[in-house]
Design an enzyme around this catalytic site. Sequence first.
Site, PDB file in Angstrom:
ATOM      1  N   HIS A   1      75.017 177.125  39.812  1.00  0.00           N
ATOM      2  CA  HIS A   1      75.116 176.500  41.374  1.00  0.00           C
ATOM      3  C   HIS A   1      75.124 175.026  40.906  1.00  0.00           C
ATOM      4  O   HIS A   1      74.195 174.582  41.095  1.00  0.00           O
ATOM      5  CB  HIS A   1      74.201 176.870  41.850  1.00  0.00           C
TER       6      HIS A   1
ATOM      7  N   HIS B   1      77.386 171.327  41.727  1.00  0.00           N
ATOM      8  CA  HIS B   1      78.593 170.583  42.347  1.00  0.00           C
ATOM      9  C   HIS B   1      79.071 169.548  41.296  1.00  0.00           C
ATOM     10  O   HIS B   1      78.460 168.575  41.134  1.00  0.00           O
ATOM     11  CB  HIS B   1      78.140 169.799  43.594  1.00  0.00           C
ATOM     12  N   LEU B   2      80.354 169.663  41.036  1.00  0.00           N
ATOM     13  CA  LEU B   2      80.915 168.869  39.858  1.00  0.00           C
ATOM     14  C   LEU B   2      81.528 167.743  40.648  1.00  0.00           C
ATOM     15  O   LEU B   2      82.197 166.595  40.098  1.00  0.00           O
ATOM     16  CB  LEU B   2      81.690 169.426  38.932  1.00  0.00           C
TER      17      LEU B   2
ATOM     18  N   ASN C   1      83.249 173.240  47.143  1.00  0.00           N
ATOM     19  CA  ASN C   1      83.452 172.363  48.268  1.00  0.00           C
ATOM     20  C   ASN C   1      83.816 170.715  47.798  1.00  0.00           C
ATOM     21  O   ASN C   1      83.104 169.893  47.958  1.00  0.00           O
ATOM     22  CB  ASN C   1      81.968 172.126  49.010  1.00  0.00           C
TER      23      ASN C   1
ATOM     24  N   ASP D   1      79.468 177.746  50.009  1.00  0.00           N
ATOM     25  CA  ASP D   1      78.277 176.901  49.625  1.00  0.00           C
ATOM     26  C   ASP D   1      78.353 175.544  50.328  1.00  0.00           C
ATOM     27  O   ASP D   1      79.511 174.642  50.233  1.00  0.00           O
ATOM     28  CB  ASP D   1      77.823 176.755  48.159  1.00  0.00           C
TER      29      ASP D   1
ATOM     30  N   HIS E   1      69.846 179.359  46.611  1.00  0.00           N
ATOM     31  CA  HIS E   1      68.882 178.492  47.042  1.00  0.00           C
ATOM     32  C   HIS E   1      67.830 179.337  47.957  1.00  0.00           C
ATOM     33  O   HIS E   1      67.817 178.393  49.052  1.00  0.00           O
ATOM     34  CB  HIS E   1      69.251 177.335  47.193  1.00  0.00           C
TER      35      HIS E   1
ATOM     36  N   ASP F   1      71.446 173.641  41.736  1.00  0.00           N
ATOM     37  CA  ASP F   1      72.082 173.209  43.046  1.00  0.00           C
ATOM     38  C   ASP F   1      72.429 171.926  42.680  1.00  0.00           C
ATOM     39  O   ASP F   1      72.183 170.805  43.531  1.00  0.00           O
ATOM     40  CB  ASP F   1      71.351 173.488  44.314  1.00  0.00           C
TER      41      ASP F   1
END
Lengths: 446, 355
Positions: free
Chosen positions: A61, A63-64, A95, A153, A233, A306
């Site tokens: 989990h 976010h790149l 996202n 997400d 999460h 996350d």
Amino acid sequence: MPLLVKGARFIDPAEGVDGAFDLLIEDGRVARMDRDIPPGEGVEVLDASGLVAAPGFIDMHVHLREPGEEYKEDIESGTRAAAAGGFTAVACMANTDPVNDTSSITERILKRAREAAACRVHPIGAVSAGLAGERLTEMADQRAAGCVAFSDDGVPVRTAQLMRSALEYAGMLGAAVLDHAEDMSLSSGRVMNEGAVSTALGLGANPAASEDICVFRDIRLAALTGSRLHILHTTSGGAIDLIREAKNKGIEVTCEVTPHHFALTEEAVQSFNSAAKMAPPLRSEADRQALIAGLKDGTIEVIASDHAPHYEAELQVEFDAVPFGIVGLETAVSLALDRLVHGGALTLPQMISKFTAGPAKILGLEGASLRVGAPGDVTILDPERMYEVLPEAFESRGRNTPFGGIKLKGRAAATIVGGKIVMNRIGGETVIHAGVPEATGTGVMH
Amino acid sequence: MKPEPLHRKDLLSIRDLSPGEILFLLEMTDSFREVNEREIKKVPTLRGKTVVNLFFEPSTRTRTSFEIAGKRLSADVINISADVSAAKKGETLRDTARNIEAMATDVVVVRHPASGAPAYLARELRCGVVNAGDGCHEHPTQALLDLYTIREHKKDFEGLRVSIVGDIARSRVARSNIIALGKLGAEVMICGPRTMLPAEAESLGARVTTRVEEAIEWSDVLMALRIQLERGGGASFPSAREYANTYGINRKRLDGAKPDLLIMHPGPINRGVEMSPDVADGPFSVILEQVAYGVACRMGILYLLAGQRSATSADVPGAEAPGADASTEDGSGAAAAGGGAGETRKPEVENAVAR
């Protein structure tokens, strides 16, 4: 060049291994694990004496931010952060801008990963086009392009009907739906947990019931469809109870916890500390204890960061306007070692399992084991190393963390992907070599 | 409990203050009250100092009160409201405030719809920051003027019973008052429909009731809060009519009250909703006194923060901006007292006032 890892305590929970071995990786895969393997001609040797070696850690989990928000993070900086934190693979959320809701975006992410990544990258496709909660994405096409799971997400799947369809469709493709569980009628515009701290600060707050309601909805839909559901999460003791009960009934539900939710509570928000602003929020001490109990009894099988990097200028605003989330790739393993293993909640093999076998099973990844023939992905830990978290030294472009300046015991010492050392700080200084060997494949089981 | 001099760069919340500091601020209010009763209502105390009212929310009463307070101290007072500031052009709060500070401002008075915004600015700025109301968090100067008004009538806070009726969950006035009254030894009861009470309301240190009759009978002082009519019809209350029927303070409801009950309201009043006109204008009401003392209270705060600024900034490396030094040369005398003990400060205030 073959790589020989010497002298470590090898822990492979999936294979029931825990002992002093050497490990030989050839052609990107595990060739041999044995006592005292002699270093042959032309073999690179990594001396890991006194350290612990485990199957490569997976952060399912993160976010790149690429494509679209490279000013916050990109695939190169994000995977360097992953390697620095001890991860050999990450699964990146959809996202981005544009949203990863078509195979062309998935392919673009994988292409950039081949060019620049320091660890394996597994894209997660969106459930709904544009995360708008209206219509399903072309999941089969995205799956064929390399998506390992599906998730909206950042926001929950908007309606029960859409979630039902997503579970049915993804289930048909053998993929899990990853669920950001919040009832937005309770959570929208609310910036922290509801309780004494929100009352003192006068901040808009949502109750843990917001999460419980959505978890309940989606567990019922998982039961209805027979498909695999993974709750992202988790923060609430109520949600953990619902998940435990569902598992006992044989419903295919799994869940994860982030290091910040097991390490911190709403108290961290005191004095309007916006580095403690998350969605779902940090909750009460009772909730935190319930999360630790869930880790102990196996209700929670995954720890995931996350990782949510943000641009500095976006953080220099009043609390209400600060974006949700913190970076986590470079602190997750240390927090798990410090708070859970040294804290006495988990054994080292249990903790390793939550970074390896747990996420690998949900995403359908091979590896997460050191058996012969498995991908040569290894995470080497120095569980006794004390160090201070220095955000300014992060590989990530994000510096947003509530853990800056604290001392933690336990740290990743080296990261090996497909037999190549991508991160090594055994000598003291951290050295990162990006570039995942092509020959080892993607690590996705088909 | 004794007055204890206040050495702060900012005034952000009542929670930050010790009981002694609160008492000290009430004494300051006393010192400046006299100025407002003179024929010529002006002293040179803050001549050459600049006070900026930075209001991101509409406010007539509080902004005017700070403006008058600053002007009576001879400070240059500039009002910036969100409508005309750069906020709408996408400039961040931090940039807006830093620009204002760069013009050698001594004190910024901030009203903002986000809880914690003044605290954030205080960390970012070297000049003094006064919280003039932030979101649903605190409104410390309102609580101070309320305390002063109460003390004028009730003398002692110890054991005094004060009830606050209205939308407690979303009221910064309620929060600051509950905390301040608690620190000075008063008992507080909060009253409103469940939808207007905050989560874990008891954690604020107050008794909680949903029955307005109970609050009225129990109280020595009753504070009614303004009901945000624009929030009507939503989840927190059904209608103004229903609120007036169940929680409105009117003459009939006061039948069970103590004969010397004090009625307060932070204003502006929705007459006929949270309070009927015969109560607002009636013999128990001290609502206009609150407004009058508000000016003296804010004079005291501006005096302390602007006067201490030179002393405070001297501790900050690189803070000795020419503007800051020059501003102490105005001969007011009071500014030079920064860092001095409270006992010496008080007479100097009186000197300044007597000039």
